[in-house]
Enzyme design. Structure first.
Site: not given
Ligand code: C5P
Length: 229
Positions: A33, A60, A62, A65, A68-69, A119, A210
């Protein structure tokens, strides 16, 4: 369902860090990702590095807009050969539909996923935006709009996956972040679910950052997660 259910969130900002990381990620079980930090730092080179390592890419970014864009950004992502990309459902039906329709003319069609409610958003934050529904109802509502607009699925919390799976059946692809194996630190994630429970809840793809990327041995961390699944 493929074996590559783990989507590793490559939240780094240099090509050097990215190359070091992808060298330790087996494409037999994982996809990659690329998010806003990495893409804004090094651009499409990030996609090329992942592809060279044999990893499918979830771009990712997201998009949100005017139709069209947004649609043209989605088409640009398709032309980089990414496996999955996403738009915000709150951009509305016309925006989502335009983004799906533009892909019909492309030789390579990525999966197109909608982001429902982030979230990180609280009930108070949602009210502040003028949304009177509670978070769960708003997630269901936006997932319904995405489904009607012909999107392939949504990003949601693994705690919401079962409800959405029950509502939409197998017709919708569920991509879930906030995943933490029992042996990993929660970090800043609050509504966490283990990989095994997320799959049991109906999740198709687990976004994990992580617990893998901050580990001294990413390959071993992935092996432990695969074993747990
Ligand atoms: O390190 P970790 O497992 O928390 O990373 C989760 C990834 O998922 C990050 O790239 C974060 O931006 C993404 N993400 C998230 N919650 C969301 C949407 C995306 O944690 N609702």
């Amino acid at each position: 369902m493929s074996d590559q259910r783990i989507i590793v969130a490559l939240d780094v900002s240099t090509a050097t860090e990215l190359r070091e990381l992808v060298a330790q990620i087996p494409n037999t079980h994982c996809r990659a990702k690329i998010g806003k930090e990495l893409f804004t730092s090094i651009g499409p080179l990030a996609i090329e590095i992942c592809h060279q390592a044999g990893l499918d890419v979830f771009l990712d970014l997201k998009f949100h807009d005017i139709p069209n864009t947004c649609a043209k950004a989605v088409r640009a992502a398709a032309r980089w050969g990414v496996w999955m990309t996403n738009v915000h459902c709150s951009g509305g039906t016309d925006m989502m539909r335009a983004s799906r329709e533009i892909l019909e003319g492309e030789s390579h069609r990525p999966l197109l996923i909608g982001v429902t409610v982030l979230t990180s958003m609280s009930a108070v934050g949602l009210q502040e935006l003028g949304v009177t529904r509670d978070i769960e109802s708003q997630v269901d509502h936006l997932a319904g709009l995405a489904h009607n607009a012909g999107l392939d699925g949504v990003v949601c919390s693994a705690q919401e996956a079962q409800r959405l799976r029950n509502s939409f059946g197998n017709d919708i692809c569920l991509v879930t972040p906030g995943i933490r194996p029992s042996w990993a630190a929660a970090d800043d994630q609050t509504r966490i679910v283990t990989p095994k429970d997320a799959i049991a809840n109906g999740s198709d793809y687990l976004v994990i950052g992580r617990p893998i990327t901050a580990s001294d041995h990413p390959e071993e961390a992935i092996a432990r997660i695969v074993q747990e699944l």
